[in-house]
Write a protein that holds these residues in place. Structure first.
Motif, PDB file in Angstrom:
ATOM      1  N   ASN A   1       0.755  -1.176   0.171  1.00 16.65           N
ATOM      2  CA  ASN A   1       0.049   0.160   0.033  1.00 16.65           C
ATOM      3  C   ASN A   1       0.883   1.259   0.106  1.00 16.65           C
ATOM      4  O   ASN A   1       0.705   2.053  -0.772  1.00 16.65           O
ATOM      5  CB  ASN A   1      -0.917   0.059   1.168  1.00 16.65           C
ATOM      6  N   ALA A   2       1.840   1.102   0.932  1.00 21.95           N
ATOM      7  CA  ALA A   2       2.663   2.626   0.696  1.00 21.95           C
ATOM      8  C   ALA A   2       3.415   2.993  -0.545  1.00 21.95           C
ATOM      9  O   ALA A   2       3.658   3.898  -0.888  1.00 21.95           O
ATOM     10  CB  ALA A   2       3.669   2.329   2.116  1.00 21.95           C
ATOM     11  N   ALA A   3       3.655   1.707  -0.947  1.00 21.70           N
ATOM     12  CA  ALA A   3       4.578   2.027  -2.329  1.00 21.70           C
ATOM     13  C   ALA A   3       3.559   2.638  -3.411  1.00 21.70           C
ATOM     14  O   ALA A   3       3.802   3.613  -4.097  1.00 21.70           O
ATOM     15  CB  ALA A   3       5.126   0.562  -3.053  1.00 21.70           C
ATOM     16  N   VAL A   4       2.360   2.026  -3.383  1.00 20.53           N
ATOM     17  CA  VAL A   4       1.437   2.373  -4.512  1.00 20.53           C
ATOM     18  C   VAL A   4       0.875   4.058  -4.181  1.00 20.53           C
ATOM     19  O   VAL A   4       0.685   4.582  -4.909  1.00 20.53           O
ATOM     20  CB  VAL A   4      -0.112   1.347  -4.445  1.00 20.53           C
ATOM     21  N   ARG A   5       0.751   4.437  -2.883  1.00 25.62           N
ATOM     22  CA  ARG A   5       0.665   5.606  -2.585  1.00 25.62           C
ATOM     23  C   ARG A   5       1.522   6.357  -2.860  1.00 25.62           C
ATOM     24  O   ARG A   5       1.393   7.817  -3.613  1.00 25.62           O
ATOM     25  CB  ARG A   5       0.234   5.655  -0.773  1.00 25.62           C
ATOM     26  N   ALA A   6       3.006   6.233  -2.843  1.00 33.31           N
ATOM     27  CA  ALA A   6       3.986   6.787  -3.207  1.00 33.31           C
ATOM     28  C   ALA A   6       4.034   7.149  -4.645  1.00 33.31           C
ATOM     29  O   ALA A   6       4.401   8.136  -5.103  1.00 33.31           O
ATOM     30  CB  ALA A   6       5.355   6.375  -2.812  1.00 33.31           C
ATOM     31  N   ILE A   7       3.883   6.092  -5.408  1.00 36.86           N
ATOM     32  CA  ILE A   7       3.870   6.206  -7.127  1.00 36.86           C
ATOM     33  C   ILE A   7       2.606   6.983  -7.470  1.00 36.86           C
ATOM     34  O   ILE A   7       3.032   8.001  -8.040  1.00 36.86           O
ATOM     35  CB  ILE A   7       3.305   4.838  -7.669  1.00 36.86           C
ATOM     36  N   GLU A   8       1.570   7.144  -6.738  1.00 36.92           N
ATOM     37  CA  GLU A   8       0.278   7.788  -7.043  1.00 36.92           C
ATOM     38  C   GLU A   8       0.624   9.484  -6.855  1.00 36.92           C
ATOM     39  O   GLU A   8       0.471  10.283  -7.541  1.00 36.92           O
ATOM     40  CB  GLU A   8      -0.936   7.676  -6.375  1.00 36.92           C
ATOM     41  N   ALA A   9       1.417   9.696  -5.505  1.00 33.93           N
ATOM     42  CA  ALA A   9       1.813  11.184  -5.118  1.00 33.93           C
ATOM     43  C   ALA A   9       2.952  11.458  -6.101  1.00 33.93           C
ATOM     44  O   ALA A   9       2.675  12.671  -6.527  1.00 33.93           O
ATOM     45  CB  ALA A   9       2.246  10.829  -3.807  1.00 33.93           C
ATOM     46  N   ASN A  10       3.758  10.840  -6.657  1.00 32.76           N
ATOM     47  CA  ASN A  10       4.735  11.083  -7.700  1.00 32.76           C
ATOM     48  C   ASN A  10       4.305  11.308  -8.941  1.00 32.76           C
ATOM     49  O   ASN A  10       4.645  12.510  -9.447  1.00 32.76           O
ATOM     50  CB  ASN A  10       5.855   9.865  -7.670  1.00 32.76           C
ATOM     51  N   LEU A  11       3.110  10.631  -9.476  1.00 34.85           N
ATOM     52  CA  LEU A  11       2.566  10.794 -10.672  1.00 34.85           C
ATOM     53  C   LEU A  11       1.681  12.128 -10.505  1.00 34.85           C
ATOM     54  O   LEU A  11       1.888  13.033 -11.608  1.00 34.85           O
ATOM     55  CB  LEU A  11       1.579   9.632 -11.000  1.00 34.85           C
ATOM     56  N   GLU A  12       0.842  12.360  -9.378  1.00 32.97           N
ATOM     57  CA  GLU A  12       0.278  13.684  -9.182  1.00 32.97           C
ATOM     58  C   GLU A  12       1.386  14.894  -9.383  1.00 32.97           C
ATOM     59  O   GLU A  12       1.085  15.784 -10.025  1.00 32.97           O
ATOM     60  CB  GLU A  12      -0.370  13.593  -7.967  1.00 32.97           C
ATOM     61  N   ALA A  13       2.257  14.737  -8.534  1.00 34.43           N
ATOM     62  CA  ALA A  13       3.169  15.883  -8.281  1.00 34.43           C
ATOM     63  C   ALA A  13       4.058  16.315  -9.763  1.00 34.43           C
ATOM     64  O   ALA A  13       3.946  17.371  -9.738  1.00 34.43           O
ATOM     65  CB  ALA A  13       4.260  15.612  -7.342  1.00 34.43           C
ATOM     66  N   LEU A  14       4.270  15.227 -10.455  1.00 28.98           N
ATOM     67  CA  LEU A  14       4.673  15.372 -11.715  1.00 28.98           C
ATOM     68  C   LEU A  14       3.621  15.881 -12.720  1.00 28.98           C
ATOM     69  O   LEU A  14       4.197  16.340 -13.845  1.00 28.98           O
ATOM     70  CB  LEU A  14       5.615  14.257 -12.298  1.00 28.98           C
TER      71      LEU A  14
END
Length: 180
Positions: free
Chosen positions: A73-86
């Protein structure tokens, strides 16, 4: 941790909290993507994606689409946050919270093809994954496609596929396979 080059070059990335994820260092990513060369238009599968740093670097350097896979879960949340930020357009990515082995089996059954597969499993899993993943990965890779494995040099991810390049960066071992 940051994107090294390309469209998103210099932008910072978030990593999942805790010590379950070991992001690929900027230095290793820079070296790896220099070896890989142009990625324009490629379809990429990022298995054991963690923060998504490898797949995001591929997108930044011109990949057409990246599928990120991680079961944490933590990895998927980080990926989603990175996609959003970029500000990555959603049509260029897919994010799956699933076991990488299950995704590989499903993609094989559906006859999906990828130009580049990035494998960066937890180092403790690497020795057992090679034999299990090799047959399926060979069928997922497009003509002239490549599979990149990152592992600890003391416990390498040994895919039973033709090895075309191998580099060591401290304790990190990068292997590039090009199935026939």
């Amino acid at each position: 941790m940051r994107i090294v080059a390309g469209l998103y070059g210099g932008r910072r990335l978030l990593a999942p909290k805790g010590d379950a994820t070991r992001p690929t260092s900027d230095r290793v990513r820079e070296a790896l993507f220099s070896i890989l060369g142009p990625l324009d238009g490629l379809r990429v599968l990022d298995l054991f994606a963690g923060s998504g740093a490898l797949g995001l670097e591929a997108l930044s350097r011109g990949a057409a689409h990246v599928t990120f896979v991680d079961d944490a879960n933590a990895a998927v949340r980080a990926i989603e946050a990175n996609l959003e930020a970029l500000g990555v357009p959603r049509e260029r990515v897919a994010v799956q919270r699933r076991d990488a082995r299950a995704v590989v089996r499903a993609a094989r059954a559906a006859r999906h093809e990828y130009d580049l597969v990035l494998l960066d499993p937890p180092y403790r899993l690497a020795p057992e994954l090679g034999r299990e993943l090799s047959p399926a990965l060979a069928e997922l890779i497009a003509a002239d496609g490549r599979i990149v494995c990152e592992s600890d040099r003391r416990a390498p991810l040994g895919l039973e596929l033709p090895l075309t390049d191998e580099r060591r960066y401290g304790d990190t071992l990068i292997r590039i396979h090009e199935p026939e």
